[in-house]
Each structure stands twice: as C-alpha cells, then as structure tokens.
Design a protein around this motif. Structure first.
Motif, PDB file in Angstrom:
ATOM      1  N   ALA A   1       0.848  -1.199   0.000  1.00 56.69           N
ATOM      2  CA  ALA A   1       0.000   0.000   0.000  1.00 56.69           C
ATOM      3  C   ALA A   1       0.878   1.241   0.000  1.00 56.69           C
ATOM      4  N   ALA A   2       0.712   2.079  -1.020  1.00 54.33           N
ATOM      5  CA  ALA A   2       1.519   3.303  -1.128  1.00 54.33           C
ATOM      6  C   ALA A   2       1.021   4.351  -0.144  1.00 54.33           C
ATOM      7  N   GLN A   3       1.922   5.153   0.346  1.00 53.51           N
ATOM      8  CA  GLN A   3       1.614   6.289   1.212  1.00 53.51           C
ATOM      9  C   GLN A   3       0.835   5.889   2.461  1.00 53.51           C
ATOM     10  N   MET A   4       1.083   4.728   2.984  1.00 54.98           N
ATOM     11  CA  MET A   4       0.429   4.275   4.209  1.00 54.98           C
ATOM     12  C   MET A   4       1.456   4.268   5.327  1.00 54.98           C
ATOM     13  N   PRO A   5       1.256   5.068   6.356  1.00 58.02           N
ATOM     14  CA  PRO A   5       2.236   5.142   7.436  1.00 58.02           C
ATOM     15  C   PRO A   5       2.422   3.777   8.115  1.00 58.02           C
ATOM     16  N   SER A   6       3.602   3.569   8.643  1.00 59.16           N
ATOM     17  CA  SER A   6       3.902   2.298   9.302  1.00 59.16           C
ATOM     18  C   SER A   6       2.980   2.061  10.486  1.00 59.16           C
ATOM     19  N   ARG A   7       2.614   3.122  11.189  1.00 58.06           N
ATOM     20  CA  ARG A   7       1.735   2.952  12.354  1.00 58.06           C
ATOM     21  C   ARG A   7       0.376   2.423  11.926  1.00 58.06           C
ATOM     22  N   ASP A   8      -0.131   2.906  10.789  1.00 55.69           N
ATOM     23  CA  ASP A   8      -1.415   2.406  10.307  1.00 55.69           C
ATOM     24  C   ASP A   8      -1.328   0.936   9.915  1.00 55.69           C
ATOM     25  N   ARG A   9      -0.192   0.546   9.363  1.00 57.28           N
ATOM     26  CA  ARG A   9      -0.015  -0.873   9.041  1.00 57.28           C
ATOM     27  C   ARG A   9      -0.041  -1.720  10.312  1.00 57.28           C
ATOM     28  N   LEU A  10       0.663  -1.259  11.344  1.00 63.01           N
ATOM     29  CA  LEU A  10       0.680  -1.999  12.605  1.00 63.01           C
ATOM     30  C   LEU A  10      -0.696  -2.031  13.247  1.00 63.01           C
ATOM     31  N   CYS A  11      -1.422  -0.919  13.144  1.00 61.64           N
ATOM     32  CA  CYS A  11      -2.779  -0.888  13.701  1.00 61.64           C
ATOM     33  C   CYS A  11      -3.680  -1.905  13.001  1.00 61.64           C
ATOM     34  N   ALA A  12      -3.564  -1.981  11.683  1.00 61.89           N
ATOM     35  CA  ALA A  12      -4.377  -2.943  10.939  1.00 61.89           C
ATOM     36  C   ALA A  12      -4.040  -4.370  11.362  1.00 61.89           C
ATOM     37  N   LEU A  13      -2.743  -4.655  11.534  1.00 60.26           N
ATOM     38  CA  LEU A  13      -2.348  -5.992  11.971  1.00 60.26           C
ATOM     39  C   LEU A  13      -2.850  -6.283  13.380  1.00 60.26           C
ATOM     40  N   ALA A  14      -2.806  -5.269  14.245  1.00 61.28           N
ATOM     41  CA  ALA A  14      -3.287  -5.475  15.614  1.00 61.28           C
ATOM     42  C   ALA A  14      -4.789  -5.764  15.628  1.00 61.28           C
ATOM     43  N   ARG A  15      -5.533  -5.006  14.828  1.00 60.97           N
ATOM     44  CA  ARG A  15      -6.975  -5.246  14.756  1.00 60.97           C
ATOM     45  C   ARG A  15      -7.254  -6.642  14.208  1.00 60.97           C
ATOM     46  N   ALA A  16      -6.516  -7.030  13.192  1.00 58.05           N
ATOM     47  CA  ALA A  16      -6.731  -8.351  12.608  1.00 58.05           C
ATOM     48  C   ALA A  16      -6.420  -9.462  13.616  1.00 58.05           C
ATOM     49  N   THR A  17      -5.355  -9.266  14.387  1.00 52.80           N
ATOM     50  CA  THR A  17      -4.987 -10.287  15.371  1.00 52.80           C
ATOM     51  C   THR A  17      -6.047 -10.436  16.446  1.00 52.80           C
ATOM     52  N   THR A  18      -6.492  -9.315  17.005  1.00 48.84           N
ATOM     53  CA  THR A  18      -7.517  -9.394  18.051  1.00 48.84           C
ATOM     54  C   THR A  18      -8.845  -9.893  17.495  1.00 48.84           C
ATOM     55  N   MET A  19      -9.159  -9.492  16.277  1.00 46.75           N
ATOM     56  CA  MET A  19     -10.385  -9.971  15.641  1.00 46.75           C
ATOM     57  C   MET A  19     -10.341 -11.485  15.464  1.00 46.75           C
ATOM     58  N   ALA A  20      -9.217 -11.988  14.968  1.00 52.30           N
ATOM     59  CA  ALA A  20      -9.096 -13.430  14.728  1.00 52.30           C
ATOM     60  C   ALA A  20      -9.160 -14.206  16.030  1.00 52.30           C
ATOM     61  N   LEU A  21      -8.418 -13.748  17.048  1.00 55.43           N
ATOM     62  CA  LEU A  21      -8.406 -14.481  18.312  1.00 55.43           C
ATOM     63  C   LEU A  21      -9.784 -14.498  18.964  1.00 55.43           C
ATOM     64  N   THR A  22     -10.463 -13.365  18.967  1.00 58.19           N
ATOM     65  CA  THR A  22     -11.792 -13.319  19.584  1.00 58.19           C
ATOM     66  C   THR A  22     -12.788 -14.162  18.804  1.00 58.19           C
ATOM     67  N   GLY A  23     -12.726 -14.077  17.479  1.00 59.76           N
ATOM     68  CA  GLY A  23     -13.639 -14.879  16.666  1.00 59.76           C
ATOM     69  C   GLY A  23     -13.413 -16.367  16.847  1.00 59.76           C
ATOM     70  N   ILE A  24     -12.145 -16.777  16.928  1.00 56.09           N
ATOM     71  CA  ILE A  24     -11.848 -18.202  17.130  1.00 56.09           C
ATOM     72  C   ILE A  24     -12.310 -18.652  18.503  1.00 56.09           C
ATOM     73  N   LEU A  25     -12.136 -17.781  19.513  1.00 52.44           N
ATOM     74  CA  LEU A  25     -12.605 -18.138  20.855  1.00 52.44           C
ATOM     75  C   LEU A  25     -14.130 -18.268  20.899  1.00 52.44           C
ATOM     76  N   LEU A  26     -14.827 -17.477  20.110  1.00 62.99           N
ATOM     77  CA  LEU A  26     -16.280 -17.633  20.056  1.00 62.99           C
ATOM     78  C   LEU A  26     -16.669 -19.034  19.603  1.00 62.99           C
ATOM     79  N   ALA A  27     -15.874 -19.597  18.730  1.00 61.81           N
ATOM     80  CA  ALA A  27     -16.130 -20.958  18.244  1.00 61.81           C
ATOM     81  C   ALA A  27     -15.336 -21.989  19.031  1.00 61.81           C
ATOM     82  N   ALA A  28     -14.903 -21.654  20.239  1.00 67.06           N
ATOM     83  CA  ALA A  28     -14.004 -22.515  21.005  1.00 67.06           C
ATOM     84  C   ALA A  28     -14.535 -23.921  21.246  1.00 67.06           C
ATOM     85  N   PRO A  29     -15.836 -24.138  21.538  1.00 62.57           N
ATOM     86  CA  PRO A  29     -16.279 -25.528  21.760  1.00 62.57           C
ATOM     87  C   PRO A  29     -15.991 -26.439  20.575  1.00 62.57           C
TER      88      PRO A  29
END
Length: 872
Positions: free
Chosen positions: A248-276
C-alpha cells in the motif's frame, strides 16, 4: 472501469459516495447499489448453473443415474446427514452428544462439529429421509454459489471495478480444480470455499479500521462452519493482508501496525467464540484411534504441478489441484506485463502465489497447512487457498484494464505453458479444447471489453464473455467428473437406494432397543451402515473413533479397517451375545440386495456381576477373553496339526505359510490343511486377525483380508464339527501368511445359552439422549457391566450418589455397586465441552463490551496519518 486508489484508505466506500450525491442523483445511486448487489447473485447463479449443467451432461446424480456417492461422500457424509435428519425429526436414540447406534455406542459431538456444521447441512431436514443424497448435493452446490458470491464482494474490496467482471472471475473460484476434484466428495470442506473470502472481507475491514465486531462474527462463522479448512483460509488471508499492507503506497507504518493489531484481536476473539468446536474436537482427536501412518514420498515434478493450472483434466499422480478456468489463467499470465501496476506489486503477488504453491509440496509446510499432522489421504487439501489467490491476481489484472499487447503477451504465456505440459497426465483432449477454443474466445472478449468502444459494443463483449465463462465452466465440470469416475477407487457406495431401504424396513420391524440391539450387520451399504439404515451395530467410520472403542471391539473379536478408524460388527455368536445383539441381518451369498434375519437370545445390555476376574499375566486368546467377559467357559480351543498341502514352518507361536501364488491360480492343491479334534456338533469359528487369504472347511469358504494393524478380520463361523470329531480346515495365504497357534475355537451352543441365561439384568433400563438409568434387583452387589465401550466422558452414580468415572472390564464399562444398590444412572459429557463453553463465554463478553462500549464504527473515518493517534 474506475481508477485505482493508491491505498486502501483512499478507497471511497459506496455508502459514503451516496451521502455526497448532488440533489438530482439519488435515482442513479439506487441503480448503482442494485448493480453492486446483483454481481454476487450473478456469480452464484453462473457457478451453480455451470456445475449443474456439467453434471447433467455427464448424467450424474441428481440429473442422471450415475451416483455421486464416492469415497467419503457415500461412506460418511450421506450417513451422517441421514443421522442429522433422524435427530431433527426425533427418529433415533441418542442426541448431539452421544450416538447409541454406531460402534455399539460412541461419542457424537465431535462428529457433528466436523461433518455437519456447514449451515447448508441443515437443509436435510426439509427433505424425506430416503432423499438424503439430494440435500448432501445441495450442500456442495450452495457452498459453490456462496463462495463465488462472497469472492465477488471481496474482489471489490481488494480493488474497485465492475461487479459483472468480478462475478465472472469468481465463477472460476467457485468451480476451481479443488472443488471438482477434492471438495465435491467432502461437503464439510466446502465451507472452506466460503471461509476464504469471508475472512478476506473481515481483513479488509481491519485495513479500513472499521467493523471490528462484525469482522469478529465473520471469523467465528468461518471457524464454526469447518475449523479444518477455516484454519487454512485464515493462514492464507493473513498472508494476503500482510502483502496488501506492504504494497500500500503512502500508508504510514503505524497504520499498518494498527491494521495488523486489529486483525490479530479480531481473529483471536472470533476463534474463541467458536471454542467448543475446537476443544471438543481436539479432545476427541487425542482420544481417537491413530490413523494409519502416512509418509510424504516424492513431490510431483515442477512441470506436473504447472500442468494443474490448465483446466479440464485429472491426473493420476496426487498433486495440488489449482486451476481457476481459462479467463483467470489468461489474466494471471497477463499480470506480469501490466505497466499500470507497480513492478513491486506485481512481483509481490507472484512471490506470494509461488511461495504458497511451493509450501504445498514441502513436508514441513504441508504439516503447517494441516495442523501439524500429515492427513490420511491427499496431502494437498489446502489447494483452494492458492486458487483464491490466483483469482485475486486475475482481478487485479482485469481491474487495471490490460491493453491488447499485454493480453497478447499473457495469451502467449498460456500457449507456452500448454506446449510445455502437453505430455503431463492431467492434460487431455478437454484441456486442449478449453485452452484453444475457450482461450481464443476469452482473449477476444477481454480485448473487446478493454478497448474504447461504445456502450453497445461493450455490452455485446460482456455478454459473449459471460457465455464463454458459463460454457467453459460447465465443460470443465463435465470433463473432470468423467475422467475421475474412470478410476476404480471411485466406485460409488449404495447409500439410500432399494436394497438399503429394504434392509432398513427389516431393522425397524425387529427393533427392541434398549432391551437389546438390532445390528444391521457387515454388509456395508456404506462404512456407516447403522447411521444410514438404523439399528445399533458395531460399524463406525470417523476420524474420531475412540481408541478405547476400537481396541475393545477388536480384542473381543470384531474386525476393523483403516487401523481401527473403521470398526465392524461382530459376526460370531459369542461376540453378538456379549453386545446384546438379539437380531442381525446378513446378505444372502454375495448379494447385498437380499438378506436373512438371524435371531438369538443375547445377554442383557446391563448385567450385574460379582467380582470381576482379572486378565491373565500372559498372552490371552480372543476365545479366553470372550469367556472372561461372558463369565463362563464355552469354547474348546484345539491344537492344530498340519495334515496336507504345503508344509508350514513354526513361527512366533503359530505357523508360517509359504506364498500360495496369485488368487487366479485357483485353490486346488494350494495352501495348507490343518486338522483338529473337537466335540461333535459344536460350532467351529476361526480367528486370525491379520491373515490374508482363503479359509475353507466344513462346507464353508470365507475370505480373510487382514493386514497387520491396518485391516483386522473378525472372528468368523465355519460350520459344525462332524460326528467323528475331526475338523479339517484349509488356509490358503496370499503371500507369506502367519496362522496363529490358536486359530480355531469350537463353541458349545448349549453352554453359551446356559451362560446367557445365568446373567442377570436390571428390572428396567431406559436410555436418554446421552444417558441411561437402570432399576437394579434389590440388594445388587459387585459391579454393573454395560455392553458399551468404556470411553472417557462417562460418569455414573449409584443410588443418587456422586458421579464417578466407571472402570473398564474387557473394554466395556464397569461400575462398582458397593452393597445393596438399587438404582444406577450414567451420563456422558464430551471431554473439552466445558472449557470450550467457558472460553466462548469470555469471548462473547469481550464482543458485547466492544459493541456497546466503543464508539460507532459503522463507517470508515477519514483521519490524518498521525503517529500520535492510537489504534482504534
């Protein structure tokens, strides 16, 4: 086509565009919205229509007489869906937690989570039970349609462009090679086709920093529908997300890290919802009988792998199946030549595709894709994610409006690929028709579409391209199905047809559960006959066959396949009596269309015993083990004496037979004849679990198909001992075979009947969905032994006391009664269910807090790229 935004943040979402429309534009906005919504429906209709057309041309079910029930489709999925129908209509014992019908009683929740959680599976309840094959087909069909529709949506998030063109490329995803070769026979895996774009949409919301709650629910839906393929899709989409952020052009590094952080928490929470789903299946997998050992041998050659990009064929060598149709292939080949796409982006996407392809044929990464265990079967089950990545590349190429010269270069690259792969096994007549005819039509259509013509010419080019995609996709489905079905291994099972329905009627008429079992026997319309046609038998085929069940049944004389992952019913009188089988069906001769009903008086399903005898210190024969569990001596076990034929050699406490030659040589004069002495009139049975060959004598001829650890023969009946007391049995081995020292047992039917009458049962026995209750005779002492394999998860209470885990007696459940017990109750709770529910509850609280406590996130918020701004 709309120009490409430089970064994901610069993309204008349709909702925002509508809000900024001038006063005279609302009608046009509505039309644009309708066109946007129509594209996914078009992708679904074209992909499902092409698939149905291809099957109709071939004459495959439900459009013709050719059965689709090959491999696990017939052995597992039709029977499991029939079981789901029974549960939905209250037509069976058991519930979602426990299955009383299979394996003489086995856990069921892990099977449900693995085989029946595709939401389309629940359509089975809308059809008559005898038509269960039809909703199983619809699971595949609707998953194809939904997967193509969602991919159309995701491609629009990846890069804006006309919905109709996105839909046409998504058809190639919905009917990719993985679907036609792998997914069609495993409807549970088809949810992976849906999960990949579903997770892509969630990841896109992370890039745009919006809809965290909705994205988390999408992750949970993907993992709940089928965790196995969802894990593959999650890994693939994580790679795609990282690539998008890096390019992605002209995207600050902090925004990239924020997107990765959101994706990580989203994935972990979603997987835990299906934990059984995960905790129950993980516990069941750990307790399951190990699969046959799998070795990853030589990887296919590079040229053979590249040939899989060409549509229409099916090779004999296992290889990742990845083709996405001619339009997708042509555009993927065009992508490197597109000057409108930055070179860094072109290289990155190609490196991603090549890296994923390489990871499919390298054992360490094969393990990564499959949960760190080589699968029992094709090691290329994750190939659909590469097809998805190729479709993404094809869309990026088309969205940038390739010029005629660039398309020509792509066409030349496809022609070169076809030329190089012309001698590969997956390339046949259909491939040349599709590449030459379909490729030329597609190239002309794309050239006309991207040229600056008027609206009428563009409409004509679009219509022609749509027709080409439909016809080529249908022909691909037809040709792949025709080639695959010529392989002998794909012989379909009978499933729910005339013979099995007739057998089902016979079982229903004799049902006596829970006083006794009615066993459908070993005729195997499918590997899961009890689920398919009813009864309470020993047959059970699942990845979750408990090791305790498989070993207990084989130890008592039942057979198995696949190293115990497919158990079989008992065929001998003592084994059937022990498991409470009062009637069973057996085929007449070798005809599975006609059956004979056999009746016998069995032991009660629950018996009250005194002190339970312990197994001997040394080796115990199956006959001695049956007698110990029965509580009476009913066998004579004679010594074998070689008396004719080839001379065997003593070996490992038995007799090693020389190779008798191929079966075509005929049995005359081959093999070794053994003689033994038994009481006249007794019934002779033979037990040689790992013997492969023919066993004949006393007027009977039976086949042994044993192979050590993998395939075990059950104890089988031969005939009655003649008046002179001499038993003569011939063993003809296929290859060098070992006949055990105690291969024959002579059963006294009278002693067996006396032993059964001596066993005392409860005054009453009732079974619920996953429990049982028994009223015992007054003053019952010692132990209660249940004709039920002793698996983890059972808890039993005596006279209302605390629930305690029962013990095992000969592999069956045994409950200490103490003194004077009058009531026994047992219940089954799947291991892993409680911690899974707890984890899911925590995730639900987190999700609720995010939904109610956070600020609204329904729209993307323009924000300055400030390094001081926190991720939100």
């Amino acid at each position: 086509m709309a120009p490409t935004p430089a970064t994901p943040h610069e993309a204008v979402r349709p909702q925002e565009a509508d809000r900024r429309l001038p006063a005279g534009e609302p009608l046009k906005a509505v039309r644009r919205t309708r066109r946007r919504l129509a594209a996914p429906w078009l992708a679904a209709a074209l992909s499902m229509g092409a698939y149905c057309l291809g099957l109709a041309l071939y004459g495959s079910y439900p459009f013709g007489p050719r059965s689709r029930a090959v491999n696990d489709l017939g052995n597992q999925f039709v029977p499991f869906h029939a079981r789901l129908w029974d549960l939905m209509h209250g037509n069976t014992s058991g519930d979602l937690l426990f299955n009383w019908s299979s394996g003489y009683g086995v856990p069921f929740l892990a099977d449900f989570f693995t085989y029946l959680m595709n939401p389309f599976s629940w359509l089975v309840g809308l059809f008559p039970r005898e038509l269960a094959d039809l909703p199983v087909f619809l699971v595949t069909l609707f998953s194809i349609g939904l997967g193509a529709a969602l991919m159309t949506v995701f491609l629009g998030r990846l890069h804006p462009g006309p919905g109709l063109l996105r839909a046409l490329l998504s058809v190639g995803y919905g009917l990719c090679a993985w679907v036609l070769n792998d997914g069609f026979a495993d409807p549970m895996w088809m949810w992976g086709l849906v999960a990949l774009p579903l997770l892509g949409i969630a990841a896109d919301w992370c890039v745009r920093r919006t809809r965290w709650v909705a994205g988390t629910l999408l992750v949970a839906l993907a993992w709940a529908g089928n965790f196995y393929t969802a894990a593959m899709a999650t890994l693939a989409m994580a790679l795609v997300l990282v690539l998008r952020l890096l390019t992605a052009a002209q995207m600050p590094s902090r925004d990239r890290l924020c997107a990765l952080a959101r994706a990580t928490t989203m994935a972990l929470t979603g997987i835990l919802l299906a934990a059984p789903v995960l905790t129950v299946t993980f516990a069941a997998s750990r307790a399951a009988q190990p699969a046959p050992e799998v070795f990853y041998d030589d990887r296919p050659s590079l040229l053979y792998q590249l040939a899989q990009l060409l549509p229409g064929g099916h090779g004999a060598v296992p290889t990742p199946n990845i083709f996405i149709g001619i339009p997708g292939l042509l555009l993927v080949a065009t992508f490197p030549f597109l000057r409108a796409v930055p070179l860094r982006t072109r290289i990155s996407w190609y490196v991603l595709a090549a890296g994923v392809a390489a990871s499919f044929v390298w054992e360490p990464t094969i393990l990564l894709w499959h949960g760190f265990a080589l699968p029992n079967g094709s090691p290329y089950r994750a190939a659909f994610v590469l097809s998805g990545i190729l479709v993404m590349i094809s869309w990026l190429a088309l969205a940038h409006r390739p010029r005629l010269g660039e398309l020509a270069a792509g066409g030349a690259l496809v022609a070169l690929l076809a030329r190089l792969c012309r001698d590969q096994g997956a390339v046949g007549t259909a491939t040349w028709i599709l590449v030459a005819g379909g490729g030329a039509a597609t190239l002309l259509g794309l050239a006309a579409l991207t040229a600056p013509h008027n609206a009428r010419a563009r409409t004509a080019a679009t219509a022609a391209l749509t027709g080409t995609v439909l016809l080529c996709s249908a022909y691909t489905a037809f040709s792949v199905t025709a080639v695959r079905d010529k392989i002998a291994w794909f012989r379909p099972k009978i499933t729910l047809t005339g013979p099995s329905l007739k057998a089902q009627d016979g079982l229903v008429a004799r049902s006596d559960w829970p006083r006794s079992r009615t066993d459908p026997g070993p005729h195997e319309f499918a590997n899961n006959d009890p689920l398919l046609i009813g009864g309470e038998g020993g047959a059970y085929y699942s990845s979750y066959v408990p090791a305790a069940t498989a070993r207990a049944l084989r130890g008592l004389g039942a057979g198995w396949y696949m190293k115990g992952r497919h158990t079989l019913s008992f065929e001998d009188p003592v084994g059937q009596a022990l498991m409470g089988v009062s009637s069973h069906l057996s085929p007449v001769g070798h005809h599975r269309a006609r059956f004979t009903a056999h009746r016998a008086r069995p032991a009660p399903l629950l018996t009250v015993r005194g002190a339970l005898p312990r197994p001997p210190a040394g080796k115990e024969t199956v006959f001695a083990r049956q007698e110990r569990v029965l509580g009476a001596a009913v066998y004579e076990v004679p010594a074998l004496t070689p008396a004719g034929g080839t001379i065997p050699a003593p070996d490992r406490g038995g007799w090693l037979l020389p190779d008798a030659g191929p079966p075509s040589a005929g049995p005359d004069g081959a093999g070794t004849t053994f003689t033994a002495r038994c009481t006249p009139g007794s019934t002779v049975v033979w037990s040689a679990p790992w013997f492969s060959g023919q066993v004949s004598g006393l007027g009977a001829r039976t086949e042994g198909i044993g192979r050590r650890d993998v395939t075990a023969n059950p104890v089988r009946e031969l005939g009655r001992v003649p008046a002179d007391g001499t038993v003569s049995v011939r063993f003809i081995g296929q290859g060098r075979q070992l006949v055990p020292e105690h291969a024959l047992g002579c059963l006294s039917r009278a002693r067996l009947a006396t032993a059964v009458r001596a066993l005392h049962g409860p005054r009453s026995l009732t079974t619920g969905g996953h429990g049982l209750t028994a009223r015992l005779p007054r003053g019952s002492k010692g132990h209660a032994v249940l004709a039920l394999p002793a698996v983890a998860g059972w808890g039993c209470a005596v006279d209302g006391g605390p629930h305690r885990a029962p013990s095992s007696f000969g592999g069956l459940l045994a409950v200490p009664l103490g003194s004077g017990a009058r009531r026994l109750s047992c219940a089954y709770v799947p291991p892993g269910l409680k911690p899974g529910l707890a984890a899911s509850g925590v995730a639900a609280l987190v999700l609720a807090a995010a939904a109610t406590g956070g600020r609204p996130r329904g729209r993307a918020r323009p924000r300055p790229h400030s390094t001081k701004e926190a991720c939100s």
